[in-house]
Design an enzyme around this catalytic site. Sequence first.
Site, PDB file in Angstrom:
ATOM      1  N   ARG A  50       0.827  -1.205   0.000  1.00  0.00           N
ATOM      2  CA  ARG A  50       0.000   0.000   0.000  1.00  0.00           C
ATOM      3  C   ARG A  50       0.864   1.259   0.000  1.00  0.00           C
ATOM      4  O   ARG A  50       0.577   2.238  -0.675  1.00  0.00           O
ATOM      5  CB  ARG A  50      -0.953  -0.007   1.213  1.00  0.00           C
ATOM      6  CG  ARG A  50      -1.636   1.319   1.540  1.00  0.00           C
ATOM      7  CD  ARG A  50      -2.395   1.901   0.357  1.00  0.00           C
ATOM      8  NE  ARG A  50      -2.860   3.251   0.577  1.00  0.00           N
ATOM      9  CZ  ARG A  50      -2.164   4.362   0.336  1.00  0.00           C
ATOM     10  NH1 ARG A  50      -0.926   4.300  -0.124  1.00  0.00           N
ATOM     11  NH2 ARG A  50      -2.704   5.545   0.532  1.00  0.00           N
ATOM     12  N   LEU A  64      -1.064   7.250   8.894  1.00  0.00           N
ATOM     13  CA  LEU A  64      -2.226   6.353   8.889  1.00  0.00           C
ATOM     14  C   LEU A  64      -2.023   5.227   7.876  1.00  0.00           C
ATOM     15  O   LEU A  64      -2.763   5.122   6.889  1.00  0.00           O
ATOM     16  CB  LEU A  64      -3.501   7.135   8.552  1.00  0.00           C
ATOM     17  CG  LEU A  64      -3.814   8.342   9.434  1.00  0.00           C
ATOM     18  CD1 LEU A  64      -5.046   9.072   8.931  1.00  0.00           C
ATOM     19  CD2 LEU A  64      -3.989   7.925  10.873  1.00  0.00           C
ATOM     20  N   PRO A  65      -1.031   4.371   8.113  1.00  0.00           N
ATOM     21  CA  PRO A  65      -0.849   3.255   7.184  1.00  0.00           C
ATOM     22  C   PRO A  65      -2.062   2.332   7.240  1.00  0.00           C
ATOM     23  O   PRO A  65      -2.691   2.174   8.284  1.00  0.00           O
ATOM     24  CB  PRO A  65       0.414   2.561   7.700  1.00  0.00           C
ATOM     25  CG  PRO A  65       0.562   2.990   9.111  1.00  0.00           C
ATOM     26  CD  PRO A  65      -0.088   4.332   9.228  1.00  0.00           C
ATOM     27  N   HIS A  66      -2.392   1.748   6.095  1.00  0.00           N
ATOM     28  CA  HIS A  66      -3.553   0.867   6.054  1.00  0.00           C
ATOM     29  C   HIS A  66      -3.388  -0.153   4.941  1.00  0.00           C
ATOM     30  O   HIS A  66      -2.624   0.064   3.998  1.00  0.00           O
ATOM     31  CB  HIS A  66      -4.849   1.664   5.881  1.00  0.00           C
ATOM     32  CG  HIS A  66      -4.821   2.624   4.744  1.00  0.00           C
ATOM     33  ND1 HIS A  66      -4.211   3.860   4.841  1.00  0.00           N
ATOM     34  CD2 HIS A  66      -5.297   2.550   3.489  1.00  0.00           C
ATOM     35  CE1 HIS A  66      -4.327   4.502   3.692  1.00  0.00           C
ATOM     36  NE2 HIS A  66      -4.978   3.724   2.846  1.00  0.00           N
ATOM     37  N   ALA A  67      -4.091  -1.266   5.093  1.00  0.00           N
ATOM     38  CA  ALA A  67      -3.992  -2.333   4.108  1.00  0.00           C
ATOM     39  C   ALA A  67      -5.231  -3.212   4.191  1.00  0.00           C
ATOM     40  O   ALA A  67      -5.914  -3.262   5.211  1.00  0.00           O
ATOM     41  CB  ALA A  67      -2.743  -3.178   4.386  1.00  0.00           C
TER      42      ALA A  67
END
Length: 154
Positions: A50, A64-67
């Site tokens: 991502r 705000l890392p997200h996957a």
Amino acid sequence: MDLSTLLKPDAVKVLATATSKKRLFQDLGDIAHSAYGLDAIQTVDALQERETLGPTGVGHGVALPHARLHGLKTVIGVFLRLEKPLDFDAVDRQPVDLVFALFAPKDSGVEHLKALALVSRTMRNAETCAKLRANTDPAALHAVLTAAQGAQAA
């Protein structure tokens, strides 16, 4: 949807140091594994994949890392407070010390976006961020995050 359903108390940690974004993602994967039983390697790989689309450092010391992950049933989160800020290629070029990672089911559409919007609103609140930076106890950090949302709704 509220932060208390997205974020378990044992998914909130304080890290003395993270030496790189890759190492930070490994820490997030380890915490997601211990708190939710996620596969740590799959989690790290999804976060890195991502991040290649564009950095998730949103500014003001927040990332705000997200996957999206196979096998998840609901959106979940991990929160880290870094004692030593980390260069994260944020949009404002400032180092990051508050990290709220979100993991969503691979096929989640609007739920993932709602959760991301909720976390983003919470982490844009300067007062909430100041309280998070003033605390080193994971239980207090969890309380600040879950109380912050209630205050915003009022």
